[in-house]
Design a protein around this motif. Sequence first.
Motif, PDB file in Angstrom:
ATOM      1  N   ARG A   6       1.007  -1.359  -0.565  1.00 13.85           N
ATOM      2  CA  ARG A   6       0.042   0.232  -0.169  1.00 13.85           C
ATOM      3  C   ARG A   6       0.539   1.258  -0.123  1.00 13.85           C
ATOM      4  O   ARG A   6       1.627   1.605   0.663  1.00 13.85           O
ATOM      5  CB  ARG A   6      -0.655  -0.262   1.030  1.00 13.85           C
ATOM      6  CG  ARG A   6      -1.763  -0.778   1.188  1.00 13.85           C
ATOM      7  CD  ARG A   6      -2.477  -1.166   2.337  1.00 13.85           C
ATOM      8  NE  ARG A   6      -3.473  -1.985   3.029  1.00 13.85           N
ATOM      9  CZ  ARG A   6      -4.365  -2.368   4.239  1.00 13.85           C
ATOM     10  NH1 ARG A   6      -4.146  -1.913   5.194  1.00 13.85           N
ATOM     11  NH2 ARG A   6      -4.807  -3.473   3.534  1.00 13.85           N
ATOM     12  N   PRO A   7       0.566   2.594  -0.566  1.00 11.86           N
ATOM     13  CA  PRO A   7       0.798   3.720  -0.566  1.00 11.86           C
ATOM     14  C   PRO A   7       1.684   3.773   1.099  1.00 11.86           C
ATOM     15  O   PRO A   7       0.150   3.865   1.907  1.00 11.86           O
ATOM     16  CB  PRO A   7       0.087   5.147  -1.018  1.00 11.86           C
ATOM     17  CG  PRO A   7      -0.657   3.126  -2.682  1.00 11.86           C
ATOM     18  CD  PRO A   7      -0.885   2.631  -1.221  1.00 11.86           C
ATOM     19  N   THR A   8       2.257   5.240   1.003  1.00 10.27           N
ATOM     20  CA  THR A   8       2.864   5.312   2.672  1.00 10.27           C
ATOM     21  C   THR A   8       2.339   6.445   2.707  1.00 10.27           C
ATOM     22  O   THR A   8       2.704   7.669   2.115  1.00 10.27           O
ATOM     23  CB  THR A   8       3.419   4.803   2.752  1.00 10.27           C
ATOM     24  OG1 THR A   8       3.955   3.713   3.249  1.00 10.27           O
ATOM     25  CG2 THR A   8       4.164   5.562   4.291  1.00 10.27           C
ATOM     26  N   ILE A   9       1.217   6.691   3.394  1.00 12.96           N
ATOM     27  CA  ILE A   9       1.460   8.438   3.763  1.00 12.96           C
ATOM     28  C   ILE A   9       1.227   9.049   5.076  1.00 12.96           C
ATOM     29  O   ILE A   9       0.638   8.365   5.796  1.00 12.96           O
ATOM     30  CB  ILE A   9      -1.309   8.050   3.572  1.00 12.96           C
ATOM     31  CG1 ILE A   9      -0.985   8.344   2.058  1.00 12.96           C
ATOM     32  CG2 ILE A   9      -1.001  10.648   3.773  1.00 12.96           C
ATOM     33  CD1 ILE A   9      -0.906   8.495   0.961  1.00 12.96           C
ATOM     34  N   LEU A  10       1.997  10.001   4.986  1.00 10.00           N
ATOM     35  CA  LEU A  10       2.130  10.819   6.017  1.00 10.00           C
ATOM     36  C   LEU A  10       1.917  11.827   6.533  1.00 10.00           C
ATOM     37  O   LEU A  10       1.375  13.168   5.854  1.00 10.00           O
ATOM     38  CB  LEU A  10       3.455  11.641   5.642  1.00 10.00           C
ATOM     39  CG  LEU A  10       4.121  12.875   6.875  1.00 10.00           C
ATOM     40  CD1 LEU A  10       4.601  11.376   8.282  1.00 10.00           C
ATOM     41  CD2 LEU A  10       5.848  12.809   6.732  1.00 10.00           C
ATOM     42  N   VAL A  11       0.641  12.188   7.721  1.00  5.61           N
ATOM     43  CA  VAL A  11       0.004  12.666   8.063  1.00  5.61           C
ATOM     44  C   VAL A  11       0.475  13.805   9.534  1.00  5.61           C
ATOM     45  O   VAL A  11       1.189  13.090  10.325  1.00  5.61           O
ATOM     46  CB  VAL A  11      -1.692  12.754   8.678  1.00  5.61           C
ATOM     47  CG1 VAL A  11      -2.054  13.710   9.558  1.00  5.61           C
ATOM     48  CG2 VAL A  11      -2.019  11.139   7.894  1.00  5.61           C
ATOM     49  N   VAL A  12       0.417  15.244   9.276  1.00  7.77           N
ATOM     50  CA  VAL A  12       1.857  16.107  10.339  1.00  7.77           C
ATOM     51  C   VAL A  12       1.159  16.986  10.791  1.00  7.77           C
ATOM     52  O   VAL A  12      -0.254  18.448   9.777  1.00  7.77           O
ATOM     53  CB  VAL A  12       2.734  17.060   9.363  1.00  7.77           C
ATOM     54  CG1 VAL A  12       3.558  17.178  10.084  1.00  7.77           C
ATOM     55  CG2 VAL A  12       3.205  15.912   8.571  1.00  7.77           C
ATOM     56  N   ASP A  13       0.239  17.196  11.811  1.00  2.47           N
ATOM     57  CA  ASP A  13      -0.504  17.941  12.399  1.00  2.47           C
ATOM     58  C   ASP A  13      -0.710  18.008  14.079  1.00  2.47           C
ATOM     59  O   ASP A  13      -0.257  17.042  14.625  1.00  2.47           O
ATOM     60  CB  ASP A  13      -2.066  16.892  12.556  1.00  2.47           C
ATOM     61  CG  ASP A  13      -3.153  18.087  12.479  1.00  2.47           C
ATOM     62  OD1 ASP A  13      -3.115  18.926  13.900  1.00  2.47           O
ATOM     63  OD2 ASP A  13      -4.369  18.670  11.933  1.00  2.47           O
ATOM     64  N   ASP A  14      -0.716  19.297  14.949  1.00  2.00           N
ATOM     65  CA  ASP A  14      -0.176  19.051  16.445  1.00  2.00           C
ATOM     66  C   ASP A  14      -1.098  19.046  16.568  1.00  2.00           C
ATOM     67  O   ASP A  14      -0.852  18.598  18.605  1.00  2.00           O
ATOM     68  CB  ASP A  14       0.303  20.612  16.476  1.00  2.00           C
ATOM     69  CG  ASP A  14      -0.601  21.127  16.136  1.00  2.00           C
ATOM     70  OD1 ASP A  14      -0.946  22.347  17.592  1.00  2.00           O
ATOM     71  OD2 ASP A  14      -1.391  21.561  15.506  1.00  2.00           O
ATOM     72  N   THR A  15      -2.136  18.262  16.655  1.00  2.00           N
ATOM     73  CA  THR A  15      -3.377  18.084  17.465  1.00  2.00           C
ATOM     74  C   THR A  15      -3.728  16.287  16.928  1.00  2.00           C
ATOM     75  O   THR A  15      -4.015  16.004  16.210  1.00  2.00           O
ATOM     76  CB  THR A  15      -5.466  18.650  16.879  1.00  2.00           C
ATOM     77  OG1 THR A  15      -4.433  19.720  16.893  1.00  2.00           O
ATOM     78  CG2 THR A  15      -6.082  18.624  17.701  1.00  2.00           C
ATOM     79  N   PRO A  16      -3.568  16.230  18.112  1.00  2.00           N
ATOM     80  CA  PRO A  16      -4.232  14.010  18.707  1.00  2.00           C
ATOM     81  C   PRO A  16      -5.059  13.636  17.659  1.00  2.00           C
ATOM     82  O   PRO A  16      -5.019  12.535  17.057  1.00  2.00           O
ATOM     83  CB  PRO A  16      -3.422  14.054  19.744  1.00  2.00           C
ATOM     84  CG  PRO A  16      -2.362  15.237  20.106  1.00  2.00           C
ATOM     85  CD  PRO A  16      -2.852  16.025  19.857  1.00  2.00           C
ATOM     86  N   ASP A  17      -5.775  14.516  18.365  1.00  2.00           N
ATOM     87  CA  ASP A  17      -7.294  14.056  17.988  1.00  2.00           C
ATOM     88  C   ASP A  17      -7.259  14.091  16.131  1.00  2.00           C
ATOM     89  O   ASP A  17      -8.062  13.296  15.443  1.00  2.00           O
ATOM     90  CB  ASP A  17      -8.605  15.166  18.809  1.00  2.00           C
ATOM     91  CG  ASP A  17      -9.137  15.043  19.865  1.00  2.00           C
ATOM     92  OD1 ASP A  17      -8.371  13.577  20.023  1.00  2.00           O
ATOM     93  OD2 ASP A  17      -9.240  15.225  20.375  1.00  2.00           O
ATOM     94  N   ALA A  20      -5.987  11.476  14.827  1.00  2.00           N
ATOM     95  CA  ALA A  20      -6.645  10.299  14.919  1.00  2.00           C
ATOM     96  C   ALA A  20      -7.767   9.993  13.668  1.00  2.00           C
ATOM     97  O   ALA A  20      -8.346   9.041  13.103  1.00  2.00           O
ATOM     98  CB  ALA A  20      -6.815  10.450  16.598  1.00  2.00           C
ATOM     99  N   VAL A  21      -8.355  10.986  13.690  1.00  2.00           N
ATOM    100  CA  VAL A  21      -9.406  11.097  12.493  1.00  2.00           C
ATOM    101  C   VAL A  21      -8.651  10.614  11.359  1.00  2.00           C
ATOM    102  O   VAL A  21      -9.138  10.265  10.576  1.00  2.00           O
ATOM    103  CB  VAL A  21     -10.348  12.584  12.994  1.00  2.00           C
ATOM    104  CG1 VAL A  21     -10.617  12.774  11.683  1.00  2.00           C
ATOM    105  CG2 VAL A  21     -10.827  12.471  14.508  1.00  2.00           C
ATOM    106  N   VAL A  22      -7.762  11.481  10.926  1.00  2.00           N
ATOM    107  CA  VAL A  22      -7.274  11.497   9.075  1.00  2.00           C
ATOM    108  C   VAL A  22      -7.014   9.658   9.319  1.00  2.00           C
ATOM    109  O   VAL A  22      -7.141   9.259   7.778  1.00  2.00           O
ATOM    110  CB  VAL A  22      -6.185  12.270   9.371  1.00  2.00           C
ATOM    111  CG1 VAL A  22      -5.687  12.206   7.609  1.00  2.00           C
ATOM    112  CG2 VAL A  22      -7.087  13.997   8.986  1.00  2.00           C
ATOM    113  N   ALA A  23      -6.184   9.510  10.282  1.00  2.00           N
ATOM    114  CA  ALA A  23      -5.261   8.170  10.425  1.00  2.00           C
ATOM    115  C   ALA A  23      -6.712   6.970   9.814  1.00  2.00           C
ATOM    116  O   ALA A  23      -6.329   6.153   9.762  1.00  2.00           O
ATOM    117  CB  ALA A  23      -4.508   8.088  11.436  1.00  2.00           C
ATOM    118  N   GLY A  24      -8.053   6.967  10.625  1.00  2.00           N
ATOM    119  CA  GLY A  24      -8.752   6.392  10.753  1.00  2.00           C
ATOM    120  C   GLY A  24      -9.485   6.725  10.012  1.00  2.00           C
ATOM    121  O   GLY A  24     -10.169   5.269   8.488  1.00  2.00           O
ATOM    122  N   MET A  25     -10.134   7.466   9.283  1.00  2.00           N
ATOM    123  CA  MET A  25     -10.029   7.478   7.397  1.00  2.00           C
ATOM    124  C   MET A  25      -9.132   6.968   6.300  1.00  2.00           C
ATOM    125  O   MET A  25     -10.123   5.803   5.239  1.00  2.00           O
ATOM    126  CB  MET A  25     -10.449   8.905   7.708  1.00  2.00           C
ATOM    127  CG  MET A  25     -11.084   9.482   7.795  1.00  2.00           C
ATOM    128  SD  MET A  25     -10.943  11.667   7.041  1.00  2.00           S
ATOM    129  CE  MET A  25     -11.878  12.146   8.084  1.00  2.00           C
TER     130      MET A  25
END
Length: 381
Positions: A6-17, A20-25
Amino acid sequence: MPARERPTILVVDDTPDNLAVVAGMLEHDYRVRVAASGERGLRIAAGSPAPDLILLDIMMPGMDGYQTLEQLRANPATVNIPVIFVTAMDSDADEAVGLALGAVDYIAKPIRPAILQARIRTQLELKAARDRLARENERLEEGVAQRTREIELLRDVALHALATLAEKRDNETGNHLLRTRCYIELLMEDLALQPEFAPVLTPARRKVIAKAAPLHDIGKVGIPDEILCKPGPLPPPEFAIMMQHAQIGADALGEAIDRVLAEHASQPQPPAEIHYALTFLEVAREIAGCHHEKWNGKGYPQQLQGEDIPLAARLMALADVFDALVSRRHYKPPFPLEQVVGIIREGRGTHFDPRIVDSFLKQIDAFAEIAGRLADPHPAD
């Protein structure tokens, strides 16, 4: 698709919530990595495996999203990773700034899963297409480079064979060609450090001169064997015929230049290899026709004087005389090095360009090393 493919997506955000939301999507379709700061995101992006795409927030403490993107674009390892800004800054001006900095897309919060998935798929498809094109270009470039190397090798072999043919008729060996080329390379390397020679003795020009040097006596193919191979000094009438080899060589190479020009006269812009061929042939013509000219104008065949003699021919003049004196020939033994140096020093400003003699005098040991290492084999040795 297996997880490892699978392609790898890096999510950069200072808010843990938000992480979690984007990773879940995304976790059902992609390998997801997260970073809670721009600095951490840069380290992950530059690591292995590199992410295929980065989702980047803008408003973060410390290094914000804009600064993070600038760092990504400044690093060769991360410059080609597509970045999508995902942010609550949703004005047209904010979007324009983000895209101007190099983001490939801009998604405003709150995030709609379908929109996010569609934008990611589009950018991954574009990246995959770019990667395929880059690989194909690399393959084509390597193929062209390989073909160019093959052509250059064949050309060099053909030219060396032609030059060696002329030398063989004069009872010389191919080592004379190699030695004189090495002498010229030594002289050019030293002279290129001097301001007056640096503009003309560029690396490309030096390469052409070195490759053309072995053709200096190509005109000997037009001299009768009974004169060319005669031992001992030639009487004046026969020496006059021997002197013609310089003009014969220049004329032959001049005819080659005319033929190349005629064959490509209809092309509005001849390819680069034609320009190189013409440059090479012109330098070879200068060397063949002028390497017996003398600085004081008393050489042959044109009695050229000083800097009217092409530089390549002035270099060959010294290299050829040094090799003739220091080497055993069928009509003479080798001269001692001290005597050879004295003869060349005496020819400074009369036979030879004074600056070229000065360069030679700084490198006598290097010349002697080449003469010894590439000496011709003789039965008596």
